[in-house]
Design a protein around this motif. Structure first.
Motif: not given
Length: 167
Positions: A55-75
């Motif tokens: 569902y869009h709202r969960a996918d968008q929340t998850a991608k915000i988390l992913q982008d934030t983690l990538v910014a601190v060096g996690q993948h």
């Protein structure tokens, strides 16, 4: 293994296309607050994978988390599971989460941390099963960190939680 259960941030009002509802601007801010909380604790539990509802709202929340983690060096790996939408069976959802984790990482899951982004009421029901408790409602973008050796009824213990700003 650590399982981080996260409810999506605030979404647009209910409509005919429930799966297509997007996060509001406020919901994006909530998701970012939760992501920042989790990043502050990456020394305690670096996130290996993010599992999200389609569902869009969960996918968008998850991608915000992913982008934030990538910014601190996690993948973290990103996995979508269709059985963790609002009205799905929590036992099936947990089984599918377990299968996805084992498929991606094998049988040795002791040191894994997996974030699961989904919805009420399934998120409350899944955590209740794991902790052996009655379901407790999740606030918008709330996260709860559970420690468990295996995904099984009554074996998890909550070790941390965070509730972002609410409307």
């Amino acid at each position: 293994m650590k399982l981080i259960f996260i409810r999506h941030g605030q979404a647009a009002p209910y409509c005919e296309d429930d799966a297509g509802r997007d996060l509001t601007e406020f919901g994006r801010k909530q998701a970012a607050q939760t992501a920042h909380f989790l990043c502050q604790h990456t020394q305690d539990f670096p996130i290996d994978a993010i599992i999200a509802s389609p569902y869009h709202r969960a996918d968008q929340t998850a991608k915000i988390l992913q982008d934030t983690l990538v910014a601190v060096g996690q993948h973290p790996a990103f996995i979508t599971i269709s059985s963790i939408t609002p009205d799905d069976d929590p036992v099936v959802g947990l089984d599918d989460i377990d299968c996805a984790i084992r498929h991606k990482f094998g049988a040795d899951t002791d040191d894994l941390t997996v974030a699961i982004v989904c919805h009420m009421p399934i998120v409350a029901r899944m955590t209740a099963i794991l902790e052996g408790l009655s379901p407790a409602s999740f606030e918008l973008a709330e996260c709860r960190v559970l420690q468990t050796s295996v995904i099984s009824e009554g074996l998890a213990t909550q070790t941390a939680h965070f509730i972002p700003t609410q409307p």
